[in-house]
Design a protein around this motif. Structure first.
Motif, short mmCIF file in Angstrom:
data_model
loop_
_atom_site.label_atom_id
_atom_site.label_comp_id
_atom_site.label_asym_id
_atom_site.label_seq_id
_atom_site.Cartn_x
_atom_site.Cartn_y
_atom_site.Cartn_z
N THR A 79 0.55 -0.69 0.44
CA THR A 79 0.32 0.19 0.08
C THR A 79 1.14 1.35 -0.26
N GLY A 80 0.70 1.65 -0.87
CA GLY A 80 1.46 3.44 -1.28
C GLY A 80 2.52 3.21 -1.70
N GLY A 81 2.88 1.82 -1.83
CA GLY A 81 4.07 0.99 -2.78
C GLY A 81 4.39 2.22 -4.51
N ARG A 82 3.27 3.35 -4.73
CA ARG A 82 3.95 4.19 -5.77
C ARG A 82 4.71 4.85 -5.66
N GLY A 83 4.75 5.47 -4.63
CA GLY A 83 5.37 6.46 -3.42
C GLY A 83 6.84 6.26 -4.10
N MET A 84 7.37 5.01 -4.06
CA MET A 84 8.79 4.68 -4.15
C MET A 84 9.41 4.42 -5.83
N LEU A 85 8.11 4.22 -6.26
CA LEU A 85 8.54 4.59 -7.57
C LEU A 85 8.64 6.36 -8.21
N TYR A 86 8.24 6.54 -7.19
CA TYR A 86 7.82 8.57 -7.44
C TYR A 86 8.85 9.03 -6.75
N ARG A 87 9.50 8.13 -5.88
CA ARG A 87 10.77 8.85 -5.52
C ARG A 87 11.79 8.29 -6.20
N GLY A 88 12.31 6.93 -6.67
CA GLY A 88 12.59 6.60 -8.25
C GLY A 88 13.38 7.47 -8.85
N ILE A 89 12.19 7.39 -9.61
CA ILE A 89 11.97 8.30 -10.67
C ILE A 89 12.76 10.05 -10.40
N LEU A 90 11.82 10.79 -9.75
CA LEU A 90 12.29 12.37 -9.35
C LEU A 90 13.75 12.11 -9.38
N TYR A 91 14.04 11.45 -8.50
CA TYR A 91 15.56 11.27 -7.78
C TYR A 91 16.63 10.98 -9.07
N THR A 92 16.10 10.40 -10.64
CA THR A 92 17.18 9.98 -11.51
C THR A 92 16.85 10.89 -12.33
N ASP A 93 15.38 11.80 -12.56
CA ASP A 93 15.22 12.72 -13.45
C ASP A 93 15.83 13.91 -12.89
N LEU A 94 16.10 13.79 -11.41
CA LEU A 94 16.82 14.92 -11.05
C LEU A 94 18.10 14.96 -11.23
N ALA A 95 19.14 13.76 -11.00
CA ALA A 95 20.35 13.53 -11.90
C ALA A 95 20.27 13.60 -12.73
N LEU A 96 19.35 13.48 -14.00
CA LEU A 96 20.07 13.28 -14.88
C LEU A 96 19.50 15.27 -15.71
N TYR A 97 19.30 15.43 -14.94
CA TYR A 97 18.49 17.06 -15.22
C TYR A 97 20.11 17.53 -15.22
N THR A 98 20.45 17.45 -13.52
CA THR A 98 21.50 18.14 -13.03
C THR A 98 22.24 17.82 -14.11
N LEU A 99 22.51 16.46 -14.82
CA LEU A 99 23.39 16.44 -15.87
C LEU A 99 23.28 17.60 -17.15
N SER A 100 22.76 17.28 -17.45
CA SER A 100 22.11 18.29 -18.55
C SER A 100 22.23 19.96 -18.17
N LEU A 101 22.21 20.12 -16.54
CA LEU A 101 22.76 21.72 -16.83
C LEU A 101 24.54 21.91 -16.73
N ASN A 102 24.70 21.10 -17.13
CA ASN A 102 26.63 21.21 -17.18
C ASN A 102 26.61 22.26 -17.87
N SER A 103 25.47 22.62 -18.83
CA SER A 103 26.39 23.36 -20.16
C SER A 103 24.95 24.48 -20.00
N VAL A 104 24.65 24.73 -19.08
CA VAL A 104 23.73 26.12 -19.08
C VAL A 104 24.31 26.29 -17.92
N PRO A 105 23.92 28.11 -17.67
CA PRO A 105 24.17 29.22 -16.98
C PRO A 105 23.71 27.90 -15.08
N VAL A 106 24.90 29.30 -14.90
CA VAL A 106 24.80 28.62 -13.04
C VAL A 106 23.15 28.99 -12.49
N ASN A 107 22.53 30.01 -12.66
CA ASN A 107 21.29 30.58 -12.12
C ASN A 107 20.16 29.84 -12.48
#
Lengths: 194, 379
Positions: A79-107
């Motif tokens: 029950t409520g297990g999808r929260g773990m998936l959303y957590r995982g997706i959010l973290y992975t997404d944020l990680a990949l997003y951060t990677l893409s931000l390497n070439s993006v301005p500091v702001n």
């Protein structure tokens, strides 16, 4: 906390301090004069900024993958297990997003860091109010929340400066390392009602 | 369950089953000792650490959560406080790890309960009988939780309601658990304490009914919640009913053990024996308070016309320590008999879980010996 966990936390705290020191050392260096492609972008604070990005990405990616694996092997049946998936997706997404931000301005990344700081500070404030209601020592959490939001505000007013970003991250790392060391040497009061 | 049931109610059950005051006192001492026999205490009296039947908070905090550490925790909590109902439960969903944890969910009238009563019968000591009564009673109180740290089994969420009878209707009152260890629980205001949510599957916060606080230990409460393992289906836990069943089953089991009969059957209760006192028992169980000791004590003293001594660990300590280093005297003492029964119970749990294909409680000594023999043979 077991002796092994304490040792692990202490090693982690030392690593955090070393990393913060590296950020602070590289923060003042200007590599734009080097004869390598793209060196013109490596002005003061930029190298430490890249360093921060890389570590952010790795930590988040590992956490994200761990949560996704946990979801598919165990949590999808709870029950409520999808929260773990959303957590995982959010973290992975944020990680990949951060990677893409390497070439993006500091702001962009500064906005991201300040957003994390604001959320973290707000959580501290909520915790302080909770503790206040239950009659515990709430002042510490309140100060923690105010300082964190203060840092976020300072970062928000210096959105385009990698020097400020590096400074904030170094402070956060040192602060976290100190808290880890304190936690190691403080007896933990937790509730376990089996 | 708390000392009110494990100590005083067990005494009442033993007297109703035909035991004398002295025998009933021995039985309830052992039933209560299961909540005190920690490694820390065993070290103090120089007892066998493998006989630990519970863990202190300080022991849990420093407990390892690697495989060996989890097996140790599971051996203790599943054997004595969360006896699995069905180690072969038919479950089609989930990985093997999930299924193994699911099969550790506690519940009454399982096969392992028969084996537990069987150990008491085989040992035929009042201490083994008392320990078995602790395990039996907890199968009713701790139903739906597992004696192993597991988020996917033991977690609860905000869908947690007390079902409270008001003006002949059942009201659903939301329960929000606080997390302050120092906060006092108050059934009147609905102030209950539970452990903090931890996303880590093996966190000790996710052991047993920690996430549901002390609610399973209170006989008066009825509550509805969506357990972690049941995919959003709500279940209702009716403690007054379950505690009455626990009491009636204890009387039945104790009567058989008193008669030295091997014919223990699950789902059988001594309703006839308790009928003259049923109203009084129901009243005790329904009282909205966190401790019913005084009322159970009064009932016990009415039944036997003797005064029930309060539980004291020191009595056990003195008896065990007075045996000195004489092994035979140690084993013949009340604590010695309790330790023997506890080790038997743990061995039974490990053997049965291993037989079911799960190593969550570790490997039994027999299989280790077998493996060693097989390796030796191959060499």
């Amino acid at each position: 906390m077991t002796q092994w966990q304490k040792l692990k936390n202490l090693i982690f705290a030392v690593l955090e301090i070393l990393f913060a020191a590296l950020i602070l050392v590289l923060r003042d260096k200007d590599f734009s004069h080097l004869n390598i492609p793209g060196a013109e972008r490596l002005t003061q604070g930029v190298v430490s900024y890249y360093l921060i990005m890389t570590v952010f990405m790795i930590v988040m990616l590992i956490n994200g993958i761990r949560f996704i694996v946990f979801y598919f092997t165990m949590a999808r049946f709870m029950t409520g297990g999808r929260g773990m998936l959303y957590r995982g997706i959010l973290y992975t997404d944020l990680a990949l997003y951060t990677l893409s931000l390497n070439s993006v301005p500091v702001n962009y990344i500064m906005t991201y860091v300040t957003a994390i700081l604001i959320i973290s500070g707000a959580i501290n404030l909520f915790q302080a109010f909770d503790i206040l209601k239950l009659g515990g020592f709430w002042q510490f959490k309140l100060v923690q929340g105010i300082v964190t939001i203060g840092l976020a505000f300072y970062g928000f007013t210096h959105l385009h400066q990698p020097m400020v970003l590096s400074g904030i991250c170094a402070i956060a790392l040192i602060y976290d390392a100190i808290m880890q060391v304190i936690a190691v040497f403080t007896p933990t009061r937790i509730i376990t009602i089996p | 369950m708390n000392s009110d049931f494990h100590y005083y109610a067990t005494y009442c059950a033993a007297v109703l089953a035909g035991y004398s005051h002295e025998e009933a006192q021995e039985i309830c001492y052992s039933a209560q000792l299961a909540d005190h026999c920690t490694r820390t205490w065993l070290r103090k009296i120089d007892g066998p650490e493998t006989a630990a039947t519970t863990q202190l908070q300080s022991e849990l905090i420093s407990a390892r959560t690697d495989l060996a550490g989890l097996q140790d925790i599971t051996r203790i909590w599943s054997a004595f406080h969360f006896l699995p109902r069905d180690l072969y439960a038919d479950i089609t969903r989930g990985s093997r790890r999930f299924k193994n944890k699911y099969r550790l969910i506690c519940g009454p009238n399982g096969d392992l309960l028969k084996k537990t009563v069987g150990i008491a019968r085989k040992r035929n000591t009042l201490q083994a009988i008392g320990l078995a009564m602790h395990v039996l009673a907890d199968t009713w109180a701790h139903t739906y939780f597992a004696g192993t740290p597991s988020l996917v089994i033991n977690n609860t969420d905000y869908n947690f309601f007390e079902l409270r009878e008001e003006n002949h209707t059942l009201k659903r009152i939301p329960i929000v658990f606080g997390h302050n260890p120092a906060a006092k629980e108050d059934p009147e205001t609905g102030a209950y304490t539970g452990s903090i949510f931890q996303a880590n599957e093996n966190s000790i916060m996710n052991l047993g009914h920690g996430r549901a606080g002390h609610l399973p230990d209170y006989s008066f409460i009825r509550y509805a919640y969506a357990p972690s393992w049941d995919r959003y289906d709500e279940i209702i836990k009716d403690n007054p009913h379950d505690y009455l069943c626990a009491f009636a089953q204890m009387v039945y089991a104790l009567r058989l053990l008193h008669e030295e009969s091997d014919d223990f059957r699950t789902d059988t209760y001594a309703w006839d024996e308790i009928r003259p006192y049923e109203r009084r028992i129901r009243k005790i169980l329904a009282a909205r308070r966190t401790d019913d000791s005084a009322d159970w004590k009064e009932l016990g003293e009415d039944l036997s016309s003797r005064e029930i001594r309060p539980f004291s660990l020191e009595l056990f300590e003195r008896e065990y320590l007075s045996a000195g280093s004489d092994l035979a005297a140690m084993l013949a003492s009340a604590p010695g008999k309790f330790f023997t029964a506890a080790i038997d119970q743990k061995a039974m749990l490990v053997k049965e879980t291993e037989r079911s294909g799960s190593l969550l409680a570790g490997r039994s000594q027999n299989s280790e010996e077998q493996n060693a023999a097989e390796k030796e043979e191959k060499r």
